[in-house]
Design a protein around this motif. Structure first.
Motif, PDB file in Angstrom:
ATOM      1  N   ARG A   1     -46.883 -12.988 -15.673  1.00  0.00           N
ATOM      2  CA  ARG A   1     -45.572 -13.125 -15.025  1.00  0.00           C
ATOM      3  C   ARG A   1     -44.483 -12.386 -15.795  1.00  0.00           C
ATOM      4  N   MET A   2     -44.460 -12.551 -17.115  1.00  0.00           N
ATOM      5  CA  MET A   2     -43.401 -11.937 -17.909  1.00  0.00           C
ATOM      6  C   MET A   2     -43.536 -10.413 -17.942  1.00  0.00           C
ATOM      7  N   THR A   3     -44.757  -9.910 -17.903  1.00  0.00           N
ATOM      8  CA  THR A   3     -44.935  -8.457 -17.865  1.00  0.00           C
ATOM      9  C   THR A   3     -44.389  -7.872 -16.578  1.00  0.00           C
ATOM     10  N   TYR A   4     -44.706  -8.530 -15.471  1.00  0.00           N
ATOM     11  CA  TYR A   4     -44.184  -8.044 -14.186  1.00  0.00           C
ATOM     12  C   TYR A   4     -42.656  -8.094 -14.163  1.00  0.00           C
ATOM     13  N   GLU A   5     -42.079  -9.184 -14.648  1.00  0.00           N
ATOM     14  CA  GLU A   5     -40.616  -9.291 -14.673  1.00  0.00           C
ATOM     15  C   GLU A   5     -40.002  -8.248 -15.596  1.00  0.00           C
ATOM     16  N   LEU A   6     -40.642  -8.004 -16.727  1.00  0.00           N
ATOM     17  CA  LEU A   6     -40.139  -7.006 -17.666  1.00  0.00           C
ATOM     18  C   LEU A   6     -40.126  -5.621 -17.035  1.00  0.00           C
ATOM     19  N   LEU A   7     -41.228  -5.237 -16.412  1.00  0.00           N
ATOM     20  CA  LEU A   7     -41.296  -3.921 -15.799  1.00  0.00           C
ATOM     21  C   LEU A   7     -40.392  -3.820 -14.584  1.00  0.00           C
ATOM     22  N   SER A   8     -40.233  -4.919 -13.859  1.00  0.00           N
ATOM     23  CA  SER A   8     -39.353  -4.911 -12.693  1.00  0.00           C
ATOM     24  C   SER A   8     -37.899  -4.702 -13.103  1.00  0.00           C
ATOM     25  N   ARG A   9     -37.480  -5.358 -14.172  1.00  0.00           N
ATOM     26  CA  ARG A   9     -36.098  -5.215 -14.635  1.00  0.00           C
ATOM     27  C   ARG A   9     -35.793  -3.788 -15.077  1.00  0.00           C
ATOM     28  N   ASN A  10     -36.830  -3.077 -15.477  1.00  0.00           N
ATOM     29  CA  ASN A  10     -36.622  -1.748 -16.038  1.00  0.00           C
ATOM     30  C   ASN A  10     -37.125  -0.627 -15.144  1.00  0.00           C
ATOM     31  N   LEU A  11     -37.316  -0.941 -13.866  1.00  0.00           N
ATOM     32  CA  LEU A  11     -37.705   0.051 -12.871  1.00  0.00           C
ATOM     33  C   LEU A  11     -39.014   0.755 -13.221  1.00  0.00           C
ATOM     34  N   LEU A  12     -39.912   0.041 -13.877  1.00  0.00           N
ATOM     35  CA  LEU A  12     -41.210   0.602 -14.242  1.00  0.00           C
ATOM     36  C   LEU A  12     -42.285  -0.068 -13.411  1.00  0.00           C
ATOM     37  N   SER A  13     -43.277   0.692 -13.017  1.00  0.00           N
ATOM     38  CA  SER A  13     -44.320   0.171 -12.146  1.00  0.00           C
ATOM     39  C   SER A  13     -45.276  -0.710 -12.922  1.00  0.00           C
ATOM     40  N   ALA A  14     -45.710  -1.796 -12.285  1.00  0.00           N
ATOM     41  CA  ALA A  14     -46.673  -2.703 -12.907  1.00  0.00           C
ATOM     42  C   ALA A  14     -48.107  -2.191 -12.798  1.00  0.00           C
ATOM     43  N   VAL A  15     -48.320  -1.133 -12.041  1.00  0.00           N
ATOM     44  CA  VAL A  15     -49.679  -0.607 -11.878  1.00  0.00           C
ATOM     45  C   VAL A  15     -49.762   0.876 -12.179  1.00  0.00           C
ATOM     46  N   PHE A  16     -48.697   1.458 -12.733  1.00  0.00           N
ATOM     47  CA  PHE A  16     -48.699   2.906 -12.938  1.00  0.00           C
ATOM     48  C   PHE A  16     -48.521   3.241 -14.401  1.00  0.00           C
TER      49      PHE A  16
END
Length: 532
Positions: free
Chosen positions: A409-424
């Protein structure tokens, strides 16, 4: 540098904290009604970590203890007569099978000696020894001459398979035995098919040519990080070797479990004979032992990823070079200590997903068209959801020491806040590294073949020996590629943490990773928010 704590508010939908050094990517809109509590600042956890995911650690331990306990029981109580069923006879007086007074064992296994197999053995031994300096040489080239080695290898991605394709076709055409066993029509079809595959490879590189420069930079950063932590190249193979040593007694237990049973009389067409009856618990033990081995293998893969992530993360966030000497030991202690339950949980998920994938692939062949399509859609959706949640979870757990679900959960939120893809992450780098490994291994195989035919004088068997040496070299170099892939993913997460806190721990990493494309999903969400 601005203090990230000075930001008045932020929300999970915001790409960055206000102190982020990339203001050009921060949207100017903000709704006060949607503001939430500022997320906790994330960094590497050097403190003593609490035990996480304890239930999965207990479950994994129960599997291992049960496997060894029943295995020891099977070894002690096995029936030594299981291999001598043909020597037993049915006794009418006792209505049972009688053991003969003596058993004659025939040892008709004359020693054989085959020169090609001896050459194969020593070739593989030399290849295994030579692969160590070869891997070190490749890593050094990738660190200091990344651009040169990548661009020099790209033509060989096409030249090597074309040369091998032409060579086998001509060699088979001029050899009478190959011509008779492999008709011309089939040779031409295989020949054209290989060229079609090569054309697809060329097309992939042409389409992704604009990402080659970025790929070169990413490979250079990961090679530099791995070069500063060379202890990983010694510890990770040792862990793999330890896994095989751990498998040895389980395999022995499986052999002895098969010998648990008794010889009983059977009737067929009015005549009695002696047959082997296996104990009823043996199949269940086979299932238990095999599941334990598969879960253990998946857990070891995740443990290696955890150790790589923990070590590289300490290299990334470290301000003092002297602390790097303890980074590998600290990662090992955390992996097989407080976070081992998390690793077991991750390994279990990986194992279950692969089991489901294999089961579905086997089931699709027996299903009609519409059901096959529905099943495929459901499985693809499940796999996509799993990859979406699982990606970088073990990397984040190695950095923070959080539980598996919390890390996801925290990884997805971290990448989401920073406009980074969770699968790329730059996937072209993986393909290029794999291609470089293939080129090195193919060149090595050609050299081995030339030496065997020209110096030692081995005939057709030299092709088989050269292929085996090439495959072994490819496995070793593939291990380096696997480690570099994990390094790239770890640095990606560390870079996201830097963006989130407004810090720059490794300037050379930021100079490269800032060129990665931002997540399209989040960019679309920001655009919709701006329009509203």
């Amino acid at each position: 540098m601005a203090d990230p704590s000075s930001s008045s508010s932020s929300s999970p939908t915001q790409p960055l904290l206000l102190s982020n050094p990339y203001p050009s990517q921060i949207p100017s809109t903000s709704d006060p009604e949607e503001e939430e509590e500022e997320p906790t600042q994330i960094t590497y956890n050097y403190n003593t970590r609490p035990i996480k995911d304890l239930p999965f650690l207990i479950l994994f331990s129960l599997f291992i203890l049960s496997t060894f306990a029943f295995g020891i029981f099977a070894s002690i109580h096995h029936n030594p007569n299981s291999s001598h069923i043909s020597s037993f006879s049915y006794d009418l007086n006792t209505s049972s099978c009688i053991k003969p007074t003596s058993i004659t064992l025939l040892n008709n296994f004359p020693p054989t000696k085959s020169n090609p197999f001896e050459v194969l053995f020593w070739t593989l031994v030399i290849t295994l020894v030579f692969s160590v300096p070869c891997a070190a040489f490749l890593l050094t080239l990738l660190k200091h001459y990344t651009k040169q080695i990548v661009y020099a290898s790209l033509p060989f991605f096409v030249i090597v398979p074309i040369s091998l394709n032409i060579y086998w076709f001509v060699a088979c055409t001029v050899t009478s035995s190959c011509t008779q066993s492999f008709p011309l029509v089939y040779r031409i079809l295989v020949f054209l098919f290989v060229f079609l595959v090569i054309a697809v490879i060329v097309w992939i590189f042409v389409v992704n040519w604009h990402r080659i420069e970025l790929t070169v930079s990413i490979i250079g950063v990961s090679a530099n990080a791995l070069s500063d932590n060379l202890g990983l190249l010694g510890v990770l193979p040792a862990l793999t070797l330890g896994l095989f040593v751990y498998f040895v007694p389980i395999v022995v237990f499986l052999v002895f479990a098969r010998l648990n049973g008794k010889i009983v009389p059977r009737e067929k067409d009015g005549e009695y004979y002696c047959a082997w009856k296996q104990d009823g618990w043996v199949p269940a033990y086979y299932v238990l032992a095999i599941l334990t081995m598969l879960w253990s293998a998946a857990t070891m893969v995740e443990a290696q990823a955890y150790v790589i992530s923990g070590t590289i993360a300490q290299w990334y966030f470290s301000k003092d070079e002297s602390s790097l000497k303890r980074s590998l030991r600290s990662s090992l202690r955390n992996a097989f200590g407080p976070s081992f339950g998390t690793i077991c949980f991750s390994g279990l998920l990986i194992f279950v997903v692969r089991l489901v994938r294999a089961s579905v692939d086997n089931a699709k062949q027996d299903l009609p068209g519409i059901f096959n399509l529905i099943l495929r859609c459901c499985v693809n959706a499940f796999m996509a959801a799993f990859d979406f949640l699982n990606k970088f979870a073990i990397n984040f757990a190695a950095i923070t020491g959080e539980a598996y679900c919390t890390s996801s959960r925290m990884t997805y939120e971290l990448l989401s806040r920073n406009l980074l893809s969770a699968v790329f992450v730059e996937t072209v780098s993986t393909r290029i590294l794999g291609g470089i490994s293939f080129v090195f291994a193919a060149i090595y195989g050609i050299v081995v073949c030339v030496i065997l035919r020209g110096v030692i004088g081995i005939g057709v068997d030299s092709y088989f020996i050269a292929v085996m040496a090439c495959l072994l070299q490819l496995v070793v170099l593939g291990f380096i590629v696997h480690v570099l892939d994990n390094v790239i993913e770890t640095v990606y997460v560390c870079y996201a943490i830097d963006r989130d806190t407004g810090d720059v721990c490794k300037q050379e990493v930021h100079d490269v990773y800032v060129n990665l494309p931002i997540s399209r999903n989040h960019r679309s969400h920001i655009a919709r928010t701006t329009l509203v």
